[in-house]
Write an enzyme that holds these catalytic residues in place. Sequence first.
Site, PDB file in Angstrom:
ATOM      1  N   SER A 130       0.854  -1.176   0.000  1.00 44.81           N
ATOM      2  CA  SER A 130       0.000   0.000   0.000  1.00 44.81           C
ATOM      3  C   SER A 130       0.892   1.228   0.000  1.00 44.81           C
ATOM      4  CB  SER A 130      -0.873  -0.010   1.260  1.00 44.81           C
ATOM      5  OG  SER A 130      -1.488   1.245   1.483  1.00 44.81           O
ATOM      6  N   TYR A 143      -2.172  -1.236  10.578  1.00 42.47           N
ATOM      7  CA  TYR A 143      -2.079  -1.415   9.122  1.00 42.47           C
ATOM      8  C   TYR A 143      -0.770  -0.848   8.580  1.00 42.47           C
ATOM      9  CZ  TYR A 143      -3.806  -1.483   4.266  1.00 42.47           C
ATOM     10  OH  TYR A 143      -3.970  -1.716   2.916  1.00 42.47           O
TER      11      TYR A 143
END
Length: 248
Positions: A130, A143
């Site tokens: 990401s 995350y």
Amino acid sequence: MTDLTGRTALVTGGASGIGAACARELASRGATVTIADVDDVAAKELASELHGETWAVDLLDVASLEELHLDTDILVNNAGIQTVASIVEFDPAAFRRIQTLMVEAPFLLIRAALPGMYSRGFGRIVNVSSVHGLRASEYKVAYVTAKHALEGLSKVTALEGGPHGVTSNCVNPGYVRTPLVEKQIADQAAAHGIAEDQVLEKVMLTESAVKRLVEPAEVGSLVGWLASADAGMVTGASYTMDGGWSAR
């Protein structure tokens, strides 16, 4: 395209979202795709469409992966979850769960797949990271931590796998139009105290030069290229697809 004909591929979290787009792209290139997902029903539906196979697996059960031998030419580590909360309010169990699914499970799957890849002299490992593997945002401590760790895992795999014909890379999209992101809109609205229709403009796309969500098929296309013979000299890299977010 038939550049992956005769190759096998495994996509985790492959029944929906980015994973499904990756599965479709790899199948369109000729690979036989196994869709690994905790949602066995959705996995079977997609596998039927793609003439592929399924693996019903809960990747949080990492003990079951420790003695696994995985025979696949291409491994796409995509499965992921998200929790949005401030550090002081973040549930420690949720933090550990995200590290287990998004760091430990990919490590164990890579560990299980490398011996076969080494013996064949070919392997493609693509880790769906990401922009949060390269940048941080508030309220996403677990995350962001996991994606940064995945970047390191990918690079070590690239160094060890290179002499054996195995590449390892990350793809780093910004916000992708998936059910996971759609759920985040409501969570982010609550965390920031704003209306849901303001989240895209004021939170998710603030740093992006291109003001739209990434489409899953765009990520799948990049994954397909990284799995191809054309990307044989691409390894240890992180490919951003974030609309310019990380250019800042």
